[in-house]
Structures are given as structure tokens and as C-alpha cells.
Design a protein around this motif. Structure first.
Motif, PDB file in Angstrom:
ATOM      1  N   ALA A 251       0.900  -1.125   0.010  1.00 44.55           N
ATOM      2  CA  ALA A 251       0.022   0.109  -0.210  1.00 44.55           C
ATOM      3  C   ALA A 251       0.754   1.209   0.146  1.00 44.55           C
ATOM      4  O   ALA A 251       0.666   2.086  -0.870  1.00 44.55           O
ATOM      5  N   ILE A 252       1.981   1.329   0.900  1.00 44.98           N
ATOM      6  CA  ILE A 252       3.068   2.390   0.876  1.00 44.98           C
ATOM      7  C   ILE A 252       3.511   2.639  -0.371  1.00 44.98           C
ATOM      8  O   ILE A 252       3.741   3.573  -0.840  1.00 44.98           O
ATOM      9  N   ALA A 253       4.057   1.496  -0.925  1.00 47.94           N
ATOM     10  CA  ALA A 253       4.822   1.578  -2.370  1.00 47.94           C
ATOM     11  C   ALA A 253       3.629   2.099  -3.358  1.00 47.94           C
ATOM     12  O   ALA A 253       4.095   2.916  -4.323  1.00 47.94           O
ATOM     13  N   ARG A 254       2.469   1.868  -3.371  1.00 52.48           N
ATOM     14  CA  ARG A 254       1.871   2.424  -4.515  1.00 52.48           C
ATOM     15  C   ARG A 254       1.036   3.644  -4.077  1.00 52.48           C
ATOM     16  O   ARG A 254       0.822   4.235  -5.071  1.00 52.48           O
ATOM     17  N   ILE A 255       1.223   4.096  -3.036  1.00 51.23           N
ATOM     18  CA  ILE A 255       1.030   5.691  -2.540  1.00 51.23           C
ATOM     19  C   ILE A 255       2.195   6.324  -3.203  1.00 51.23           C
ATOM     20  O   ILE A 255       2.021   7.487  -3.665  1.00 51.23           O
ATOM     21  N   LEU A 295      10.477  -0.810   4.396  1.00 48.18           N
ATOM     22  CA  LEU A 295      10.058   0.652   4.175  1.00 48.18           C
ATOM     23  C   LEU A 295      11.394   1.320   3.603  1.00 48.18           C
ATOM     24  O   LEU A 295      11.511   2.219   2.940  1.00 48.18           O
ATOM     25  N   VAL A 296      12.621   1.136   4.607  1.00 46.09           N
ATOM     26  CA  VAL A 296      13.735   1.565   4.331  1.00 46.09           C
ATOM     27  C   VAL A 296      14.164   1.283   2.766  1.00 46.09           C
ATOM     28  O   VAL A 296      14.606   1.992   1.998  1.00 46.09           O
ATOM     29  N   VAL A 297      14.125  -0.236   2.682  1.00 39.47           N
ATOM     30  CA  VAL A 297      14.358  -0.681   1.234  1.00 39.47           C
ATOM     31  C   VAL A 297      13.697   0.161   0.175  1.00 39.47           C
ATOM     32  O   VAL A 297      14.228   0.325  -0.880  1.00 39.47           O
TER      33      VAL A 297
END
Length: 491
Positions: A251-255, A295-297
Motif C-alpha cells: 500500500a505504501i509503495a503504491r502511494i 520501508l527503508v528498502v
């Protein structure tokens, strides 16, 4: 959505989540679970559920309409891996195949039949894909396990489990061979993550119907008073944590990283709002650590260095404020201990005792082991009197006891190959943002899986679906990069 707005929303969401978790854990410690769940569920039902249902229905209809034969077979493999009950060792010995085991075997036989028909009738050359590239490196592990049937302490078990995992790999290989575009593989990933989401929804439904069993309320474990487990089907809290961490990072990646501007930001926020609390209520320490590292990656691979500094600074400042003005440190300590003592935490919830006994048995047969998928369950667990679990909770200790040093080296080589292939494909896909985004997502997912693999068998079991999706993505990236080198004008 602009970059600045995405960053501010992400920071705000993380800060609000942290504050909400602190308030909820404090409230739970004094007022009980209903104090938080009732208003939370009411708010979800009014503000989130209608939009979520519409989005899920629309997405599911689109996926079903575009479902290919290979994706359908993949769904069957996933269904076959669903656990409806956990049998003890005595039950397996007395009745190796019960109704649920028969269902599992029947679905795998159906999948094998479909793959055979595709090979004979449609001439799909998927067997070659099984033994080449990243998939080929991993296929050596079940093949070695299959060979170990000759000296296994439980030959029939070793043979079936090895063939089962090989069928899963063959399914992934067949999907890769049948791919006609990046969009098709991306749809497969969306199907996989949707299936994980459905499993987590079933866990929360179980928590509403049977909170005592789903949340283990009879066992006080930290300030949340319990851990989220799936009841029907059965999903252990560690898997709940791993799967929710995967959905959260996606979800974070796509945001934050959507170069094509093709994802619905509102739906991604809803997914994040579902996945993060689920991760927290699972209280799975390794999954939380894996999520933080993923998240860091993500920020490094998407070159969001400023965001990484901002998040780190915000986290440090917020943490310092909470520690200085509240009892957040005590709550956090209780949360991480989950009701255990410091000694139990150091012993990794008893795993060290299992692994020490496994090393003792490994020293007796270091080069051959006790048979693929059999040594851990029928030698180690039986030896220490643990009959209520299926493996010794480590994808790296298990091969040592099952197939010895060769099995461990084969698995390690395969996992390293997946990492190298993904990173190499990301670097080689700079001119193709869409493909690069898919590969970045897969790299974030395997980061979580890798951390969890030290404490569970999520790399080598039949239900290792998230890992196999990443393996397939790595092989897709390898073939795509090779094709682009051959035809640089390829889009």
C-alpha cells in the motif's frame, strides 16, 4: 497526487497510527478490548466499509474477467495450502489422510493434471522453465528432498511433500512461460495479495464471532491482551503478521511510488489503514521489524532519500516526546515482551531449545539428514515431545535436519539468486518505470519474508505462496532484462 502531498500524508498517517496505537494499548490495559474495538468498528462501518466494498467488488470483477488458466491454477494451489486444522503427530501416524488432507491432495492432483495437459496438448514448454533461471535454482531443493526419500524416516511423507512443493514451482514456471505482457504478471501479484487480504479479513471476522479463540484472550500477552489468529481457516498470529506487513508495504509503495499514476490512492490508504492495525494486533515482532526494513528498502530503491530522513527525524522526535511525557516506554516494552519474561524473549519463545536439539541430531547425520520435510517433524519435534506444531519454525534450521548441508546450501544459493536477480533487474529497468515499480514491490516483499524466514518455514512449505510470487517476479525480471538486451527498443 503531488510528491509533497504524498510525503505529508504518509508522515501524517504514520504519526497518527503511532499515537492511536499508544492510546489504544493504554485503553486496553485498563478498560478491556471492547473499549477500543466497538468505536473502531463503528467508524470503519460508516466511513470505510462502503468505499472498501465498492472498490473490492470492482477490483474482483476485473480480476475474474481477465483470469487466465495459469492464474486459475495458481488460485487452486493457494486454496490447497489453506490450513483448516493442525493435526498432532499421533493423528498423522494413525490416519495419514483425513478429509482435509484428501481435499488438499485432490487439488494438487488436479493442478498436476492441468499442467500435464498443457504440456501434451498445448505444447507449453514449462518443464524447461522449472530447471532454468531463478526457478531452476530453487527447484533443486524439492528435487534433493525427493531423492532423500530413499533414506527418510518417513518416506511417504517426504515423497508427497517434495512433489507438492515441486508442483507449486511448476505452476509458477507455467505462468512465466505463458506471460504475454508485464500487465499479466502484475495481475497475478494483485490476485496473490488479494487472497492474503481475504485471509486476514477472515481472521477479523473470527475475532468478532469467537474473540476468545481468535485473539487468545485466555492468554494475557502484552497490553493488547491477545494476538490475532485465524480460526476458520486456521492462521497463526505469525502468518497474520507477515501477511499484513506485506499488504502494508505494498500500500505504501503504491502511494509513494507510482510513476504511472495508475493506482487509486484512496483505496491504497484504506488498505494501509487495514494492514497496519492488523500487523500491530498480530504482535509479530519479526514481521514488524521486516516491515520497518522493507520501508527503508522502498525509500532507497525509489530514491526517496529526503523522505527517509524526514521519517527518521519525525520518528526520533515523536519517540523522544512520548518517552519523556508518557509511559510509552513501559507500554512498548510490554508490547514487545507479549507477556513473556526477558529470558523467554532471549530464548526466542522457546525456539532456541528446539534448534539446539535439532543441531544435536544434525551432528549425527550432517550430510544426508533424516529426509526432506520429515526430520524436523518426526525426529526433532517428536524427540522433544512437541506434537502440536508442524515444523521447527525456521526455514534455515529445517533443511539442515531434513537434507543436511547440501539442502541448506541449495536453499541459500536459491535465495541469494532471487535477491541478485531482482536487484539486477531493477537496475536494468531504469527506462521502464512500470516494470521497475513491480520489481521494487517484490524486493520489499521479500525483505519481510527474509526476516520472517529465520523464525518460520515460509520459504520451503506448500503454503509459501508470497515467496513463490517473488521468485516468479525475479524470473520475470531476468527474462525481461535479457529480452531488452536483445531488443533495446522493447517497451
Amino acid at each position: 497526487m503531488s510528491k509533497a502531498k504524498s510525503i505529508s500524508l504518509l508522515v501524517g498517517a504514520l504519526l497518527c497510527t503511532t499515537a492511536a496505537l499508544y492510546l489504544s494499548t493504554s485503553a486496553l490495559k485498563h478498560k478491556g478490548l471492547a473499549f477500543v474495538l466497538v468505536p473502531l468498528l463503528a467508524g470503519v462501518a460508516v466511513f470505510v466499509l462502503p468505499t472498501a466494498v465498492r472498490s473490492i467488488y470492482g477490483g474482483a470483477r476485473t480480476l475474474v474477467q481477465k483470469l487466465t488458466w495459469s492464474q486459475s491454477v495458481f488460485v487452486l494451489c493457494f486454496i490447497s495450502g489453506i490450513v483448516w486444522r493442525v493435526r498432532e503427530l499421533q493423528e498423522i501416524n494413525s490416519a495419514p489422510v483425513d478429509a482435509f488432507a484428501l481435499l488438499r491432495v485432490s487439488i494438487q492432483v488436479l493442478v498436476a493434471l492441468v499442467l500435464f495437459l498443457r504440456l501434451r496438448v498445448f505444447r507449453d514448454d514449462w518443464p524447461r522453465a522449472v530447471f532454468t533461471g531463478v526457478i531452476g535454482a530453487l527447484a533443486m531443493f524439492p528435487l534433493l528432498s525427493l531423492v532423500s526419500t530413499a533414506w527418510s524416516v518417513k518416506p511417504a511423507w517426504t515423497c508427497y511433500k517434495s512433489v507438492e512443493y515441486l508442483i507449486d514451482l511448476s505452476t509458477v514456471a507455467a505462468i512465466i512461460v505463458s506471460l504475454k505482457s508485464r500487465q499479466e504478471f502484475e495481475r497475478l501479484m494483485n490476485i496473490a495479495w488479494s487472497l492474503l487480504g481475504l485471509m486476514l479479513v477472515s481472521a477479523w471476522v473470527g475475532a468478532l464471532i469467537d474473540p476468545t479463540d481468535a485473539l487468545k484472550l485466555d492468554k494475557v500477552e502484552g497490553p493488547l491482551t491477545g494476538r490475532l489468529n485465524g480460526v476458520v481457516p486456521q492462521i497463526d498470529a505469525n502468518s497474520v503478521g507477515e501477511w499484513s506487513a506485506i499488504l502494508a508495504i505494498i500500500a505504501i509503495a503504491r502511494i509513494a511510488y507510482d510513476p504511472e499514476k495508475r493506482f487509486n490512492a484512496k483505496w491504497c490508504w484504506i488498505l494501509l489503514g487495514f494492514a497496519v492495525p492488523t500487523l500491530m494486533y498480530s504482535q509479530t515482532r519479526a514481521a514488524i521489524a521486516g516491515f520497518a526494513l522493507a520501508l527503508v528498502v522502498l525509500l532507497v530503491l525509489s530514491r526517496r532519500y529526503g523522505t527517509m530522513v524526514l521519517l527518521t527525524g519525525s520518528g526520533v522526535i515523536l519517540g523522544a516526546i512520548l518517552l519523556a511525557t508518557t509511559n510509552a516506554g513501559i507500554v512498548l516494552k510490554d508490547y514487545l515482551l507479549r507477556g513473556h519474561s526477558i529470558q523467554q524473549l532471549a530464548d526466542l519463545s522457546g525456539r532456541l531449545d528446539w534448534w539446539q536439539y535439532a543441531v544435536f541430531k544434525f551432528d549425527q547425520r550432517p550430510w544426508f539428514g533424516y529426509g526432506g520435510y520429515a526430520g524436523g517433524r518426526f525426529v526433532v519435534l517428536a524427540g522433544i515431545g512437541r506434537y502440536d506444531t508442524g515444523d521447527i519454525l525456521s526455514s534455515w534450521v529445517q533443511p539442515l535436519i531434513d537434507t543436511g548441508i547440501p539442502g541448506f546450501l541449495v536453499l541459500m544459493t536459491a535465495v541469494i539468486a532471487v535477491w541478485i536477480t531482482l536487484l539486477k533487474a531493477i537496475r536494468g529497468s531504469m527506462a521502464d518505470p512500470a516494470t521497475r515499480r513491480v520489481l521494487v514491490e517484490a524486493t520489499c516483499v521479500i525483505t519481510i519474508i527474509q526476516i520472517r524466514s529465520f523464525f518460520t518455514g515460509n520459504l520451503i512449505t506448500h503454503d509459501a505462496m508470497p515467496f513463490l510470487v517473488v521468485v516468479g517476479c525475479a524470473e520475470f525480471g531476468r527474462r525481461f532484462t535479457k529480452l531488452k538486451l536483445t531488443c533495446p527498443s522493447l517497451e
